[in-house]
Design a protein around this motif. Structure first.
Motif, PDB file in Angstrom:
ATOM      1  N   TYR A  47       0.834  -1.196   0.000  1.00  0.00           N
ATOM      2  CA  TYR A  47       0.000   0.000   0.000  1.00  0.00           C
ATOM      3  C   TYR A  47       0.879   1.260   0.000  1.00  0.00           C
ATOM      4  N   LEU A  48       0.477   2.262  -0.769  1.00  0.00           N
ATOM      5  CA  LEU A  48       1.014   3.600  -0.594  1.00  0.00           C
ATOM      6  C   LEU A  48       0.165   4.284   0.475  1.00  0.00           C
ATOM      7  N   PHE A  49       0.784   5.127   1.307  1.00  0.00           N
ATOM      8  CA  PHE A  49       0.014   5.807   2.342  1.00  0.00           C
ATOM      9  C   PHE A  49       0.465   7.252   2.495  1.00  0.00           C
ATOM     10  N   HIS A  50      -0.449   8.057   2.992  1.00  0.00           N
ATOM     11  CA  HIS A  50      -0.186   9.478   3.240  1.00  0.00           C
ATOM     12  C   HIS A  50      -1.024   9.890   4.446  1.00  0.00           C
ATOM     13  N   ASP A  51      -0.365  10.334   5.510  1.00  0.00           N
ATOM     14  CA  ASP A  51      -1.062  10.725   6.739  1.00  0.00           C
ATOM     15  C   ASP A  51      -1.633  12.133   6.573  1.00  0.00           C
ATOM     16  N   ARG A  52      -2.965  12.214   6.504  1.00  0.00           N
ATOM     17  CA  ARG A  52      -3.630  13.505   6.342  1.00  0.00           C
ATOM     18  C   ARG A  52      -3.753  14.260   7.665  1.00  0.00           C
ATOM     19  N   ASP A  53      -3.538  13.588   8.776  1.00  0.00           N
ATOM     20  CA  ASP A  53      -3.675  14.232  10.081  1.00  0.00           C
ATOM     21  C   ASP A  53      -2.432  15.016  10.494  1.00  0.00           C
ATOM     22  N   ARG A  54      -1.321  14.757   9.821  1.00  0.00           N
ATOM     23  CA  ARG A  54      -0.093  15.473  10.154  1.00  0.00           C
ATOM     24  C   ARG A  54      -0.054  16.808   9.412  1.00  0.00           C
ATOM     25  N   ALA A  55       0.622  17.782  10.002  1.00  0.00           N
ATOM     26  CA  ALA A  55       0.707  19.101   9.379  1.00  0.00           C
ATOM     27  C   ALA A  55       1.308  18.987   7.981  1.00  0.00           C
ATOM     28  N   SER A  56       0.771  19.755   7.053  1.00  0.00           N
ATOM     29  CA  SER A  56       1.221  19.662   5.675  1.00  0.00           C
ATOM     30  C   SER A  56       1.601  21.045   5.161  1.00  0.00           C
ATOM     31  N   SER A  57       2.114  21.085   3.939  1.00  0.00           N
ATOM     32  CA  SER A  57       2.511  22.329   3.289  1.00  0.00           C
ATOM     33  C   SER A  57       2.558  22.066   1.794  1.00  0.00           C
ATOM     34  N   PRO A  58       2.571  23.114   0.970  1.00  0.00           N
ATOM     35  CA  PRO A  58       2.666  22.902  -0.482  1.00  0.00           C
ATOM     36  C   PRO A  58       3.890  22.068  -0.870  1.00  0.00           C
ATOM     37  N   ARG A  59       5.025  22.296  -0.199  1.00  0.00           N
ATOM     38  CA  ARG A  59       6.229  21.534  -0.519  1.00  0.00           C
ATOM     39  C   ARG A  59       6.037  20.061  -0.154  1.00  0.00           C
ATOM     40  N   ALA A  60       5.420  19.804   1.007  1.00  0.00           N
ATOM     41  CA  ALA A  60       5.189  18.426   1.422  1.00  0.00           C
ATOM     42  C   ALA A  60       4.238  17.720   0.463  1.00  0.00           C
ATOM     43  N   GLU A  61       3.185  18.408   0.035  1.00  0.00           N
ATOM     44  CA  GLU A  61       2.244  17.826  -0.908  1.00  0.00           C
ATOM     45  C   GLU A  61       2.933  17.483  -2.220  1.00  0.00           C
ATOM     46  N   ALA A  62       3.827  18.338  -2.670  1.00  0.00           N
ATOM     47  CA  ALA A  62       4.562  18.081  -3.907  1.00  0.00           C
ATOM     48  C   ALA A  62       5.454  16.854  -3.768  1.00  0.00           C
ATOM     49  N   ASP A  63       6.080  16.717  -2.598  1.00  0.00           N
ATOM     50  CA  ASP A  63       6.936  15.552  -2.358  1.00  0.00           C
ATOM     51  C   ASP A  63       6.111  14.269  -2.356  1.00  0.00           C
ATOM     52  N   VAL A  64       4.931  14.313  -1.736  1.00  0.00           N
ATOM     53  CA  VAL A  64       4.061  13.140  -1.699  1.00  0.00           C
ATOM     54  C   VAL A  64       3.675  12.725  -3.113  1.00  0.00           C
ATOM     55  N   GLN A  65       3.305  13.682  -3.937  1.00  0.00           N
ATOM     56  CA  GLN A  65       2.901  13.384  -5.305  1.00  0.00           C
ATOM     57  C   GLN A  65       4.064  12.813  -6.109  1.00  0.00           C
ATOM     58  N   ALA A  66       5.260  13.382  -5.915  1.00  0.00           N
ATOM     59  CA  ALA A  66       6.432  12.888  -6.636  1.00  0.00           C
ATOM     60  C   ALA A  66       6.761  11.452  -6.226  1.00  0.00           C
ATOM     61  N   PHE A  67       6.694  11.183  -4.927  1.00  0.00           N
ATOM     62  CA  PHE A  67       6.968   9.833  -4.453  1.00  0.00           C
ATOM     63  C   PHE A  67       5.930   8.851  -4.979  1.00  0.00           C
ATOM     64  N   ALA A  68       4.646   9.231  -4.917  1.00  0.00           N
ATOM     65  CA  ALA A  68       3.578   8.348  -5.366  1.00  0.00           C
ATOM     66  C   ALA A  68       3.722   8.023  -6.854  1.00  0.00           C
ATOM     67  N   HIS A  69       4.096   9.015  -7.656  1.00  0.00           N
ATOM     68  CA  HIS A  69       4.276   8.790  -9.089  1.00  0.00           C
ATOM     69  C   HIS A  69       5.397   7.782  -9.329  1.00  0.00           C
ATOM     70  N   TYR A  70       6.508   7.970  -8.641  1.00  0.00           N
ATOM     71  CA  TYR A  70       7.646   7.067  -8.808  1.00  0.00           C
ATOM     72  C   TYR A  70       7.308   5.661  -8.322  1.00  0.00           C
ATOM     73  N   ALA A  71       6.702   5.571  -7.131  1.00  0.00           N
ATOM     74  CA  ALA A  71       6.399   4.262  -6.549  1.00  0.00           C
ATOM     75  C   ALA A  71       5.406   3.497  -7.403  1.00  0.00           C
ATOM     76  N   ARG A  72       4.383   4.167  -7.921  1.00  0.00           N
ATOM     77  CA  ARG A  72       3.410   3.484  -8.762  1.00  0.00           C
ATOM     78  C   ARG A  72       4.078   2.878  -9.985  1.00  0.00           C
ATOM     79  N   TYR A  73       4.978   3.625 -10.609  1.00  0.00           N
ATOM     80  CA  TYR A  73       5.669   3.112 -11.791  1.00  0.00           C
ATOM     81  C   TYR A  73       6.497   1.887 -11.443  1.00  0.00           C
ATOM     82  N   GLN A  74       7.267   1.969 -10.380  1.00  0.00           N
ATOM     83  CA  GLN A  74       8.135   0.854 -10.003  1.00  0.00           C
ATOM     84  C   GLN A  74       7.326  -0.390  -9.628  1.00  0.00           C
TER      85      GLN A  74
END
Length: 318
Positions: A285-312
């Protein structure tokens, strides 16, 4: 100011472990202490709190159970331990951006970083304030439930993974099975071209031993449903890391209980998957904790990781 009733925080960790395992022996193994030390810790807590916390029963009578006072103590202890776990991060974050924690168990980490031919997206790099946490999936799931990690990938035997405040998405599934050296497989006369059913385990000679990962990993949960239902505990070796499991398996000492994605060609091992429909699976499973404090930079990192992980994960062999 009143002094705290509890003198040793480690005692609270032991109490929580006992509540999870219902066994002094298993709790001792989980926290890496001797059984007498665990018993003394519980007795010390009972003396400090003034009430019995556990009901001690004879072997085979349901194991250790919590009293009403014990249930309250465990609930409070879990809250205290969560606060202590996050204390260091909270203090270190003062005056700067919070460090984001990325969770990746060893097998999944290896899978996501494997080299492949063709046009493969590169692993996201250059993240500012990211800490990689590489622990077994069972341990990582505990951290996710306590909201101690921001995002990543985790394995579970559950067909669906629901954790409050955490967004999860199943990406792929691999079978569990038995791996062995060519010599041992030949000696046993095993046909590695065919899959295993649950009954095949009990047909193996009594002299055959098995090695699997300990309860920090989901392998232990799958092993409880497969191996421990068929063979005695004395024939099962538990180890703390994948390299040790492979070393024991390669030496022909035991058959390795492992997911297929944990066995690589360079290991020189032969692998037989469980094909029984009731056998647990290694679900990623890919996961992302929505309860933890976030920011635009953090959201971008999550999206980048998810894109890479899905491909692999989609591209990896099953």
């Amino acid at each position: 100011m009143a002094m705290a009733q509890i003198e040793n925080i480690r005692d609270l960790e032991i109490l929580v472990a006992l509540a999870q395992t219902h066994s002094f022996t298993h709790a001792a193994y989980q926290v890496g202490l001797s059984q007498p030390t665990v018993s003394m810790a519980i007795k010390r807590l009972e003396e400090q709190l003034g009430k019995p916390l556990v009901e001690r029963r004879r072997f085979g009578a349901g194991g250790v159970q919590l009293t009403d006072a014990g249930l309250v103590a465990v609930s409070r202890a879990q809250q205290i331990l969560v606060e202590l776990d996050t204390l260091g991060l909270a203090v270190s974050a003062v005056g700067r951006n919070r460090i984001r924690r990325v969770g990746l168990p060893p097998i999944i980490s290896s899978l996501l970083n494997c080299d492949q031919e063709g046009d493969t997206p590169s692993m996201p790099s250059g993240f500012v304030g990211v800490s990689l946490e590489t622990v077994g999936s069972s341990r990582l799931l505990e951290h996710m439930r306590k909201h101690q990690v921001d995002y990543g990938a985790v394995a579970a035997v559950d067909d669906q993974l629901h954790i409050s405040g955490v967004e999860t998405r199943k990406m792929t599934t691999y079978p569990f099975g038995l791996a062995g050296s060519q010599g041992l497989m030949s000696t046993l006369g095993v046909d590695v071209s065919s899959g295993l059913t649950l009954g095949d385990i009990s047909d193996l000679p009594e002299s055959v031993r098995f090695v699997t990962l300990n309860h920090d990993f989901v392998h232990a949960q799958a092993s409880d449903q497969l191996l421990r239902q068929q063979v005695s505990v004395s024939r099962i070796i538990e180890v703390a890391d994948l390299d040790t499991l492979k070393a024991i398996t390669s030496a022909g000492i035991a058959l390795g209980f492992i997911t297929s994605v944990g066995v690589e060609e360079v290991d020189g091992l032969e692998f037989m998957p469980f094909i029984d429909s009731k056998a647990p699976k290694f679900n990623i499973y890919l996961f992302h904790d929505r309860d933890r404090a976030s920011s635009p930079r953090a959201e971008a990192d999550v999206q980048a990781f998810a894109h890479y992980a899905r491909y692999q994960l989609v591209s990896a062999p099953h």
